[in-house]
Write a protein that holds these residues in place. Structure first.
Motif, PDB file in Angstrom:
ATOM      1  N   VAL A 187      -0.241   1.721   3.180  1.00 47.67           N
ATOM      2  CA  VAL A 187      -0.052   0.845   2.016  1.00 47.67           C
ATOM      3  C   VAL A 187       1.138  -0.080   2.228  1.00 47.67           C
ATOM      4  O   VAL A 187       1.088  -1.278   1.922  1.00 47.67           O
ATOM      5  CB  VAL A 187       0.131   1.696   0.739  1.00 47.67           C
ATOM      6  N   ARG A 188       2.223   0.460   2.775  1.00 47.75           N
ATOM      7  CA  ARG A 188       3.405  -0.372   3.047  1.00 47.75           C
ATOM      8  C   ARG A 188       3.084  -1.485   4.039  1.00 47.75           C
ATOM      9  O   ARG A 188       3.460  -2.649   3.834  1.00 47.75           O
ATOM     10  CB  ARG A 188       4.526   0.506   3.577  1.00 47.75           C
ATOM     11  N   LEU A 206       0.981  -4.155   2.369  1.00 54.16           N
ATOM     12  CA  LEU A 206       1.779  -4.994   1.467  1.00 54.16           C
ATOM     13  C   LEU A 206       2.544  -6.063   2.245  1.00 54.16           C
ATOM     14  O   LEU A 206       2.617  -7.227   1.812  1.00 54.16           O
ATOM     15  CB  LEU A 206       2.753  -4.122   0.669  1.00 54.16           C
ATOM     16  N   GLY A 259      -3.931   0.861  -3.151  1.00 53.35           N
ATOM     17  CA  GLY A 259      -2.884  -0.159  -3.179  1.00 53.35           C
ATOM     18  C   GLY A 259      -3.132  -1.240  -4.217  1.00 53.35           C
ATOM     19  O   GLY A 259      -2.238  -1.565  -5.016  1.00 53.35           O
ATOM     20  N   TYR A 300      -4.268  -6.813  -3.106  1.00 56.56           N
ATOM     21  CA  TYR A 300      -3.064  -6.946  -2.284  1.00 56.56           C
ATOM     22  C   TYR A 300      -2.464  -8.343  -2.389  1.00 56.56           C
ATOM     23  O   TYR A 300      -1.266  -8.520  -2.142  1.00 56.56           O
ATOM     24  CB  TYR A 300      -3.378  -6.613  -0.820  1.00 56.56           C
TER      25      TYR A 300
END
Length: 307
Positions: A95-96, A99, A121, A190
């Motif tokens: 997820v990081r 992003l 996310g 996102y």
């Protein structure tokens, strides 16, 4: 005389025998009747016992069927959750990275770019945007009771995410773009990372030039990322222009709307729900003590006259 005596004696004896025989027959009949009554009573008892047993079996069957239905519902719910699990089974590191990648446009558009097919996310970003809108409304001094503020924020954010995703997917289907609805939801979700950063900063630092700079920088980067992904999955100049131009325009205008017009529309909704003639102190609960203190400081005689 002897003959008469013998005849009379024998007839008397016959009468006694007949009486004895009749008495025995009555006893036998009485016993038979008693036996029939006992059999009838036993039959009635056995009938009641059978009826009670049948009712017991019916109740037990109903209980079993009810338990079976509840177990089936629980199993179906678990099965439905298990179906949705792959869409939310993602590591925090992934997820990081996604992003960060949502702010980095892709240069290569000659082959289809990979788009994440998960919803964890995007869903968390939509809820984050809801929280940022609530924070912005509260820092501006507007407090709406009965959950109107939260409901409006949730409806706005989820409406944009789901509605624009469905609309762009429909356009992609018309121009034969290679993208699924799940990928479109993930891509647009996102893409909200940039607007979340812009709104979080500009709601606390009120400078228009700062907003426009972040709007062009972060909002533009997130828009370019989505546009590049769609360009790589669309063939033809006109379909690309239609699809990517619509998405870019909607995304940038949505950020402008959230910054400039969202507060005004919510306050107008508040006025329509609570009335135009209602004083601000009646709908902003945290301002009531300040208003009372300011009024008392201006006119100290009000407190004495009140007592």
């Amino acid at each position: 005389m002897e003959n008469m005596d013998d005849t009379s004696g024998s007839s008397f004896e016959d009468m006694g025998e007949m009486h004895q025989r009749m008495k025995e027959e009555e006893e036998v009949a009485a016993e038979a009747a008693a036996t029939e009554d006992d059999v009838a009573d036993d039959g009635e008892f056995l009938g009641m016992k059978g009826l009670k047993g049948q009712l017991g079996r019916q109740v037990a069957d109903e209980v079993w069927q009810a338990g079976k239905r509840q177990a089936s519902k629980a199993f179906n719910l678990y099965a439905n959750i298990d179906i949705l699990r792959p869409y939310f089974d993602v590591e925090p590191v992934q997820v990081r990275n996604r992003l960060i990648e949502s702010l980095i446009p892709v240069r290569m558009i000659n082959f289809p770019q990979k788009i994440a097919g998960e919803l964890y996310g995007p869903l968390m970003l939509v809820f984050t945007l809801v929280a940022i809108l609530l924070h912005g409304m509260k820092t501006s001094g507007t407090v709406i009771r009965e959950g109107t503020l939260m409901g409006t924020a949730i409806g706005t954010c989820f409406g944009y995410w789901l509605g624009v995703s469905a609309f762009i997917y429909f356009l992609a289907y018309l121009v034969n773009a290679q993208i699924t609805m799940l990928q479109m939801l993930s891509l647009l979700g996102y893409g909200l990372f940039g607007p979340c950063i812009v709104l979080l900063v500009t709601y606390n630092i009120h400078f228009h030039f700062l907003f426009y700079g972040l709007w062009l920088l972060l909002g533009g980067l997130s828009t370019l990322r989505m546009v590049a992904a769609l360009l790589s999955r669309t063939v033809g100049q006109t379909p690309r222009l239609l699809l990517c131009g619509t998405l870019g325009l909607l995304h940038m205008l949505f950020l402008l709307y959230l910054h400039f017009n969202y507060h005004t529309i919510v306050e107008g909704l508040l006025d329509s729900l609570e009335g135009h003639n209602m004083a601000p102190m009646q709908r902003v609960a945290r301002d009531v003590p300040e208003v009372m203190l300011n009024a008392t400081a201006r006119n100290p005689g009000m407190l004495l006259s009140a007592y």
